[in-house]
Design a protein around this motif. Sequence first.
Motif, PDB file in Angstrom:
ATOM      1  N   GLU A   1      45.798  11.015   4.981  1.00 42.28           N
ATOM      2  CA  GLU A   1      46.974  11.821   4.639  1.00 42.28           C
ATOM      3  C   GLU A   1      47.289  11.758   3.145  1.00 42.28           C
ATOM      4  O   GLU A   1      48.044  12.592   2.620  1.00 42.28           O
ATOM      5  N   ALA A   2      46.722  10.795   2.430  1.00 45.18           N
ATOM      6  CA  ALA A   2      46.970  10.687   0.987  1.00 45.18           C
ATOM      7  C   ALA A   2      46.486  11.919   0.235  1.00 45.18           C
ATOM      8  O   ALA A   2      47.012  12.248  -0.834  1.00 45.18           O
ATOM      9  N   TYR A   3      45.499  12.605   0.794  1.00 44.37           N
ATOM     10  CA  TYR A   3      45.002  13.815   0.137  1.00 44.37           C
ATOM     11  C   TYR A   3      46.053  14.920   0.098  1.00 44.37           C
ATOM     12  O   TYR A   3      45.960  15.838  -0.721  1.00 44.37           O
ATOM     13  N   ASP A   4      47.067  14.844   0.958  1.00 46.56           N
ATOM     14  CA  ASP A   4      48.100  15.873   0.980  1.00 46.56           C
ATOM     15  C   ASP A   4      48.858  15.936  -0.340  1.00 46.56           C
ATOM     16  O   ASP A   4      49.453  16.961  -0.678  1.00 46.56           O
ATOM     17  N   ASN A   5      48.860  14.835  -1.084  1.00 49.18           N
ATOM     18  CA  ASN A   5      49.602  14.770  -2.343  1.00 49.18           C
ATOM     19  C   ASN A   5      48.733  15.052  -3.564  1.00 49.18           C
ATOM     20  O   ASN A   5      49.198  14.901  -4.704  1.00 49.18           O
TER      21      ASN A   5
ATOM     22  N   SER B   1      44.940   3.804  -1.256  1.00 52.12           N
ATOM     23  CA  SER B   1      46.320   4.270  -1.142  1.00 52.12           C
ATOM     24  C   SER B   1      46.979   3.660   0.088  1.00 52.12           C
ATOM     25  O   SER B   1      48.148   3.233   0.037  1.00 52.12           O
TER      26      SER B   1
ATOM     27  N   ALA C   1      48.424  10.408  -8.411  1.00 51.50           N
ATOM     28  CA  ALA C   1      48.504  11.275  -7.236  1.00 51.50           C
ATOM     29  C   ALA C   1      48.277  10.496  -5.950  1.00 51.50           C
ATOM     30  O   ALA C   1      48.902  10.777  -4.917  1.00 51.50           O
TER      31      ALA C   1
END
Length: 486
Positions: free
Chosen positions: A116-120, A143, A199
């Motif tokens: 889910e870190a890729y969402d940011n 992350s 990010a």
Amino acid sequence: MSADANAAAGSPLVLGIDDGTTAVKVALFDAQLREIASARRPVATSNPAPGRVEQDPEEVLEAVVDAVAEVLPAARGREIVAAGLDHQGESVLAWDAQTGAPRSPIVVWQDKRGSEAYDNVALELLGRTGLPADPYFSAPKLSWLTKSIDMTGARLGTVDAFLSDRLGAGHATDASTASRTALQSLSAPGAWDPELCDAFAIPIALLPRIAPTTGDLGTLRHPRWGDIAIPLRARVCDQQAALAGSGCVRPGLIKATYGTGVFVLAHTGTTARTDTPLIPTVAWQSGGRTEFALDGGVFTAGALLEWLSGTLGLAADPVALTTLAATVENSGGVRVLPALAGAGAPYWRSDAQAVIAGLTAATTPAHIARAALDAIAHRVADVIESTGDPIDLLRIDGGLTNDPLLCRLQADLLGHPIERGSTDATVTGAAGLALVGAGLLPDPTALEPLLPATERIFPTRSATDRHAERTAWRAFATRALDVLAE
């Protein structure tokens, strides 16, 4: 004693240390990369929850220390002038900066947490890395760690940084490893990208220093090695070590390492190619020069055979499974999508799961075993075809290449010869790059004449048969991935 024997007795030695996913391998070589002694220690993995794959950091460290201790007596007083350390790429952990004690397990590259870190992270920003948004890479795992444990007084990094730190060479990694994290820009290899780190909410101060792949990288020590201090002269990601150990040190040369997964790397020289579904990666930084490769991972290969034989009980072990596969002429219509850890290149489907299809009342364990070998060979062909370049030859290494049926299937599906070199090209490549770092070789291209192939395997199927089989495979893979997406 002859003059040659006297020279050999006094010639320097080099150590290769390979932290693999399932085992640590250590080998002692002479300056011509002829093996003197070797040791292997298995390393356990655990699956505490779906999508999670972990290892015990202390167990990995102990395996390294113990395997090195086993081979040191074989030096017989000769000087070990260099060591090369390679490691399992994208796997990460946190540890205490003062004591070195682990704050987390090793979160293995197969682990899916943190995606889910890729969402940011904006696609344009991620595009700097050349990597897709896949939990395979280190950043989402790092992350997740920063959000899940107390990071006060902690350090973060890949397994090479942990081992280097605990063994006295400091908290450091190299550009080939950093290129696997999604925290390093292709345009600035050798430095963490502050915007990417922000990010992913990863403090740069907790990450290891990025050093060149070869050179004076510190000294390795441990009480169990006595007063021996081993100069660390290469530190590199495992697949890049295998690229060097296969002699693929010039643009256009391509290798595939068959282990837990199969990882294909094609040397591209000083150019980072971004025009294919494969990922650009740093091969190594050596002598002030950065070289690149195209990388495509098949995440499930040996792991598939382990699962079929161990968990499903189709055979006593993977070797028995491959022997069983050779007892039938074909798979009897059975197809396998080997995606126990998602489907890597060129599909990049982290949500994919393994599929076994085409079962009938006539299906036997031998048919499923044969379908598994077919699937591994097809997936490697998928990756190689995605380079967009014609190939004349593939160099192969790794434990699975001991199976003659798999090698024959691979040559048939590619329609080109394959060369089998050392089974342990990874540890050999780590040692070879250490020779470069110690100044005993001028640059990585000098490794090629030291690493001759042991066997060449030619295809036996017609082009028509090969085309039909590849077309059928692509149709099956597409359908299987579509079903899983529903």
